[in-house]
Design a protein around this motif. Structure first.
Motif, short mmCIF file in Angstrom:
data_model
loop_
_atom_site.label_atom_id
_atom_site.label_comp_id
_atom_site.label_asym_id
_atom_site.label_seq_id
_atom_site.Cartn_x
_atom_site.Cartn_y
_atom_site.Cartn_z
N TYR A 4 1.50 -55.82 15.77
CA TYR A 4 1.89 -54.46 16.15
C TYR A 4 1.57 -53.48 15.02
N VAL A 5 1.85 -53.89 13.79
CA VAL A 5 1.57 -53.04 12.63
C VAL A 5 0.07 -52.76 12.54
N ILE A 6 -0.74 -53.77 12.76
CA ILE A 6 -2.20 -53.60 12.73
C ILE A 6 -2.65 -52.66 13.84
N GLU A 7 -2.04 -52.75 15.01
CA GLU A 7 -2.37 -51.83 16.11
C GLU A 7 -2.07 -50.38 15.72
N ARG A 8 -0.96 -50.18 15.03
CA ARG A 8 -0.62 -48.83 14.56
C ARG A 8 -1.64 -48.36 13.53
N GLU A 9 -2.06 -49.27 12.64
CA GLU A 9 -3.07 -48.94 11.64
C GLU A 9 -4.37 -48.49 12.32
N VAL A 10 -4.81 -49.24 13.32
CA VAL A 10 -6.03 -48.89 14.07
C VAL A 10 -5.87 -47.51 14.71
N SER A 11 -4.70 -47.23 15.25
CA SER A 11 -4.45 -45.93 15.86
C SER A 11 -4.64 -44.80 14.85
N TRP A 12 -4.16 -44.99 13.64
CA TRP A 12 -4.33 -43.97 12.58
C TRP A 12 -5.79 -43.85 12.17
N LYS A 13 -6.50 -44.96 12.10
CA LYS A 13 -7.93 -44.92 11.75
C LYS A 13 -8.70 -44.08 12.77
N ILE A 14 -8.38 -44.25 14.03
CA ILE A 14 -9.05 -43.50 15.10
C ILE A 14 -8.69 -42.01 14.99
N ARG A 15 -7.41 -41.71 14.88
CA ARG A 15 -6.96 -40.32 14.83
C ARG A 15 -7.51 -39.56 13.63
N LEU A 16 -7.62 -40.26 12.49
CA LEU A 16 -8.06 -39.60 11.26
C LEU A 16 -9.55 -39.77 10.98
N GLY A 17 -10.23 -40.56 11.80
CA GLY A 17 -11.66 -40.74 11.63
C GLY A 17 -12.05 -41.40 10.31
N THR A 18 -11.34 -42.48 9.97
CA THR A 18 -11.57 -43.10 8.65
C THR A 18 -12.51 -44.29 8.68
N ARG A 19 -13.11 -44.57 9.82
CA ARG A 19 -14.07 -45.68 9.87
C ARG A 19 -15.42 -45.24 9.32
N TRP A 20 -16.09 -46.18 8.67
CA TRP A 20 -17.40 -45.94 8.08
C TRP A 20 -18.38 -45.47 9.14
N PRO A 21 -19.22 -44.51 8.97
CA PRO A 21 -19.59 -43.87 7.70
C PRO A 21 -18.80 -42.59 7.39
N LYS A 22 -17.90 -42.15 8.29
CA LYS A 22 -17.13 -40.94 8.00
C LYS A 22 -16.00 -41.19 7.02
N GLY A 23 -15.50 -42.43 6.98
CA GLY A 23 -14.40 -42.77 6.09
C GLY A 23 -14.67 -44.08 5.38
N LEU A 24 -13.66 -44.62 4.73
CA LEU A 24 -13.82 -45.81 3.90
C LEU A 24 -13.35 -47.10 4.56
N ASN A 25 -12.94 -47.05 5.82
CA ASN A 25 -12.56 -48.26 6.53
C ASN A 25 -13.79 -48.93 7.13
N ALA A 26 -14.00 -50.19 6.77
CA ALA A 26 -15.15 -50.94 7.30
C ALA A 26 -14.85 -51.52 8.69
N ASN A 27 -13.60 -51.62 9.04
CA ASN A 27 -13.23 -52.19 10.35
C ASN A 27 -12.49 -51.19 11.21
#
Length: 78
Positions: A55-78
């Motif tokens: 569940y915690v990981i699902e919340r983390e993914v939700s924040w990555k999507i909302r904040l656009g932190t996935r590569w190449p726009k952000g530093l999250n590789a996954n």
């Protein structure tokens, strides 16, 4: 660039940040080679300690999507 990470388990947030303090990157590929002096830390959400890690990981993914932190726009590789 931004990075989102979650913390759970016995050591929770303190354990995660102790690892970042020790290594400067917490073994995160996109953080390696960056100057940790330039990092800014914010808590995005506080969850109860007893939640299932999935569940915690699902919340983390939700924040990555909302904040656009996935590569190449952000530093999250996954």
């Amino acid at each position: 660039m931004s990075y989102v990470g979650s913390a759970y388990g016995a050591d929770n947030l303190l354990g995660r940040w102790l690892e970042y303090a020790k290594t400067g990157h917490g073994d995160n590929a996109r953080l390696k080679g960056r100057d940790p002096a330039n990092f800014e830390f914010s808590i995005l959400e506080i969850l109860p300690d007893n939640l299932d890690s999935q569940y915690v990981i699902e919340r983390e993914v939700s924040w990555k999507i909302r904040l656009g932190t996935r590569w190449p726009k952000g530093l999250n590789a996954n």
